[in-house]
Design a protein around this motif. Structure first.
Motif, PDB file in Angstrom:
ATOM      1  N   SER A 273       1.055  25.175 -74.318  1.00  0.00           N
ATOM      2  CA  SER A 273       0.575  26.236 -73.441  1.00  0.00           C
ATOM      3  C   SER A 273       0.481  25.724 -72.014  1.00  0.00           C
ATOM      4  CB  SER A 273      -0.805  26.722 -73.908  1.00  0.00           C
ATOM      5  OG  SER A 273      -1.400  27.556 -72.943  1.00  0.00           O
ATOM      6  N   VAL A 274       0.792  26.582 -71.054  1.00  0.00           N
ATOM      7  CA  VAL A 274       0.690  26.189 -69.642  1.00  0.00           C
ATOM      8  C   VAL A 274      -0.768  26.086 -69.219  1.00  0.00           C
ATOM      9  CG1 VAL A 274       2.913  27.157 -68.998  1.00  0.00           C
ATOM     10  CG2 VAL A 274       0.879  28.608 -68.918  1.00  0.00           C
ATOM     11  N   ARG A 275      -1.685  26.552 -70.065  1.00  0.00           N
ATOM     12  CA  ARG A 275      -3.112  26.496 -69.742  1.00  0.00           C
ATOM     13  C   ARG A 275      -3.730  25.143 -70.048  1.00  0.00           C
ATOM     14  NH1 ARG A 275      -5.174  32.405 -72.065  1.00  0.00           N
ATOM     15  NH2 ARG A 275      -3.787  33.666 -70.750  1.00  0.00           N
ATOM     16  N   GLY A 276      -2.938  24.259 -70.592  1.00  0.00           N
ATOM     17  CA  GLY A 276      -3.426  22.910 -70.835  1.00  0.00           C
ATOM     18  C   GLY A 276      -4.152  22.778 -72.156  1.00  0.00           C
TER      19      GLY A 276
ATOM     20  N   ASP B 155      -3.681  20.729 -74.315  1.00  0.00           N
ATOM     21  CA  ASP B 155      -2.736  20.276 -75.331  1.00  0.00           C
ATOM     22  C   ASP B 155      -2.770  21.162 -76.572  1.00  0.00           C
ATOM     23  OD1 ASP B 155      -0.662  18.516 -75.888  1.00  0.00           O
ATOM     24  OD2 ASP B 155      -1.917  17.288 -77.183  1.00  0.00           O
TER      25      ASP B 155
ATOM     26  N   THR C  31       3.544  35.000 -77.372  1.00  0.00           N
ATOM     27  CA  THR C  31       4.243  34.673 -76.117  1.00  0.00           C
ATOM     28  C   THR C  31       5.723  35.019 -76.178  1.00  0.00           C
ATOM     29  OG1 THR C  31       2.679  32.892 -75.665  1.00  0.00           O
ATOM     30  CG2 THR C  31       4.767  32.841 -74.467  1.00  0.00           C
TER      31      THR C  31
ATOM     32  N   ARG D 133      10.455  31.184 -68.196  1.00  0.00           N
ATOM     33  CA  ARG D 133      10.423  29.723 -68.156  1.00  0.00           C
ATOM     34  C   ARG D 133      11.470  29.119 -69.102  1.00  0.00           C
ATOM     35  NH1 ARG D 133       6.334  27.207 -70.115  1.00  0.00           N
ATOM     36  NH2 ARG D 133       5.361  28.905 -71.290  1.00  0.00           N
TER      37      ARG D 133
ATOM     38  N   ALA E   3       5.995  17.963 -71.837  1.00  0.00           N
ATOM     39  CA  ALA E   3       4.748  18.338 -71.180  1.00  0.00           C
ATOM     40  C   ALA E   3       3.533  18.110 -72.062  1.00  0.00           C
ATOM     41  CB  ALA E   3       4.815  19.816 -70.774  1.00  0.00           C
ATOM     42  N   SER E   4       3.754  17.750 -73.317  1.00  0.00           N
ATOM     43  CA  SER E   4       2.640  17.570 -74.241  1.00  0.00           C
ATOM     44  C   SER E   4       2.902  16.377 -75.139  1.00  0.00           C
ATOM     45  CB  SER E   4       2.449  18.834 -75.095  1.00  0.00           C
ATOM     46  OG  SER E   4       1.602  18.588 -76.199  1.00  0.00           O
TER      47      SER E   4
ATOM     48  N   ILE F   4       1.739  27.313 -77.337  1.00  0.00           N
ATOM     49  CA  ILE F   4       1.753  28.653 -76.778  1.00  0.00           C
ATOM     50  C   ILE F   4       1.240  29.635 -77.826  1.00  0.00           C
ATOM     51  CG2 ILE F   4       3.642  28.199 -75.171  1.00  0.00           C
ATOM     52  CD1 ILE F   4       5.550  29.506 -77.159  1.00  0.00           C
TER      53      ILE F   4
END
Length: 404
Positions: A305-308, A310, A317, A229, A297-298, A313
């Motif tokens: 994290s892509v898992r939400g 807020d 990672t 990514r 994105a936050s 990572i």
């Protein structure tokens, strides 16, 4: 309708204790494990043929046959029964191969198929690599009971002779864990790696790994060309440019950055220190952070994290991203970036032209304040380092294109 058996796990099978009389526990599809009064566990196959319940067919000793393999054999025998054929003769032929498990190679395959099944992909990969590259070629065809401490030492010495003491120590640990497993399954009576002290293989008081300029270029070009990514690519590049710890970067919040002044303030509370840490940002670092900022994105974290939820990572990672690339950079860990930057900056500081660099004398909007005034030389150093990194990336790219 008969009650379906709940599939067993390796942990459940290992926990089965002997009783006054032997007993069976079903796994499903006709597969059962019989626990003898002595504690021995044997795989059996239960089936019905021509409407009649048949005697149990022995698959083999649990110590020799993993759950995965036992299930595969049960499936094969069930297919024979579905054709109206008895699986007895086939099972007898299969059992003839069990004796191979007294060889270390076969026992290692059992270990990988069972004990390693629940481990991470990276853990399984490094374990198998150590076994396939150094252990099994040397002692794989030996009986388990014939392996001695001298064999372990010889393997480790060969690895050290290649200039890889850390890998030698890792391989010793792999062998030790393998034999501990074999002892638990009563396939070995002793652990030859236990009597080989780790300190006799290698000691590591401190790391001294410094990436060369070429290696810096190779790594960052590989990261840029990879399929990971985009935010992770930028995170790895920023880790190089800012020279901070990995945890400081991945947990960074947007409130810590003043991109107009090209300054990152790491709060004392997060660092668990007495004072804030000021990190001047190079032009390249500011450019990357602005890319991450719009659209971000936050609300809080620079690398969410892509898992939400807020949150940032995970700290692992970036390590996983680098390992997945399979980079051709020997014995490298992410922490080496900090040591690498410090070493190259010492060299750059000795070059007269470097002191006259005008690349980042002031913040991007030209404004100065007390913080920026106090950080003039650190700011020059950060920009000098960023320009050096860019040069390594570009020189390798030109070399690959065959241009002067």
């Amino acid at each position: 309708m008969p009650r379906l058996a709940v599939p067993l796990t390796e942990a459940q099978i290992r926990a089965l204790e002997p009783r006054a009389t032997r007993y069976c526990v079903a796994d499903g599809n006709g597969l059962v494990i019989e626990v003898m009064t002595t504690g021995t566990k044997v795989w059996r196959f239960r089936y019905t043929l021509d409407g009649q319940r048949q005697p149990l067919v022995t698959i083999g000793d649990y110590r020799m046959i993993s759950l995965r393999v036992a299930r595969a054999k049960a499936q094969k025998y069930a297919e024979l029964v579905a054709q109206g054929l008895s699986p007895v003769s086939t099972a007898r032929r299969d059992r003839g191969a069990e004796s191979k498990a007294d060889l270390l190679r076969e026992a290692a395959e059992l270990y990988l198929a069972t004990e390693m099944a629940g481990k991470s992909e990276e853990y399984r990969r490094t374990t198998r690599r150590a076994l396939d590259k150094d252990v099994l070629p040397a002692i794989g065809n030996m009986p388990i009971k014939a392996v001695t401490a001298e064999h372990i030492v010889a393997i480790c010495e060969r690895i050290k002779s290649r200039g890889s003491p850390k890998m030698a120590l890792h391989t010793r640990h792999v062998i030790k864990r393998l034999f501990a497993y074999l002892m638990a399954r009563q396939l070995a009576t002793r652990n030859p790696a236990e009597v080989v002290p780790a300190r006799s293989i290698a000691t590591f008081d401190s790391r001294a790994r410094v990436l060369s300029g070429d290696e810096i270029g190779i790594m960052l070009r590989s990261i840029d060309a990879s399929s990971i990514r985009r935010p992770l690519k930028l995170a790895l590049h920023l880790l190089v440019l800012t020279m901070v710890r990995k945890s400081d970067l991945v947990e960074a919040t947007w409130t810590e950055f003043d991109l107009d002044r090209a300054l990152w303030t790491l709060p004392a509370a997060r660092l668990k220190k007495d004072r804030d840490q000021l990190v001047p940002l190079s032009r390249q670092a500011v450019f990357m952070l602005r890319e991450l900022q719009y659209p971000r994105a936050s609300r809080n974290f620079v690398f969410p994290s892509v898992r939400g939820n807020d949150r940032p990572i995970a700290k692992s990672t970036l390590n996983q991203a680098v390992k997945a690339l399979g980079l051709d950079v020997e014995h490298f860990v992410l922490h080496d970036f900090r040591r690498t930057a410090a070493a190259h900056l010492r060299e750059l500081a000795q070059q007269p032209d470097a002191l006259n660099s005008n690349s980042a004398e002031t913040p991007q909007n030209g404004e100065q304040d007390a913080d920026a005034d106090n950080a003039t030389e650190p700011r020059r150093s950060m920009q000098r380092w960023a320009d050096f990194v860019d040069a390594q990336i570009e020189s390798g790219r030109q070399a690959a294109l065959g241009t002067p």
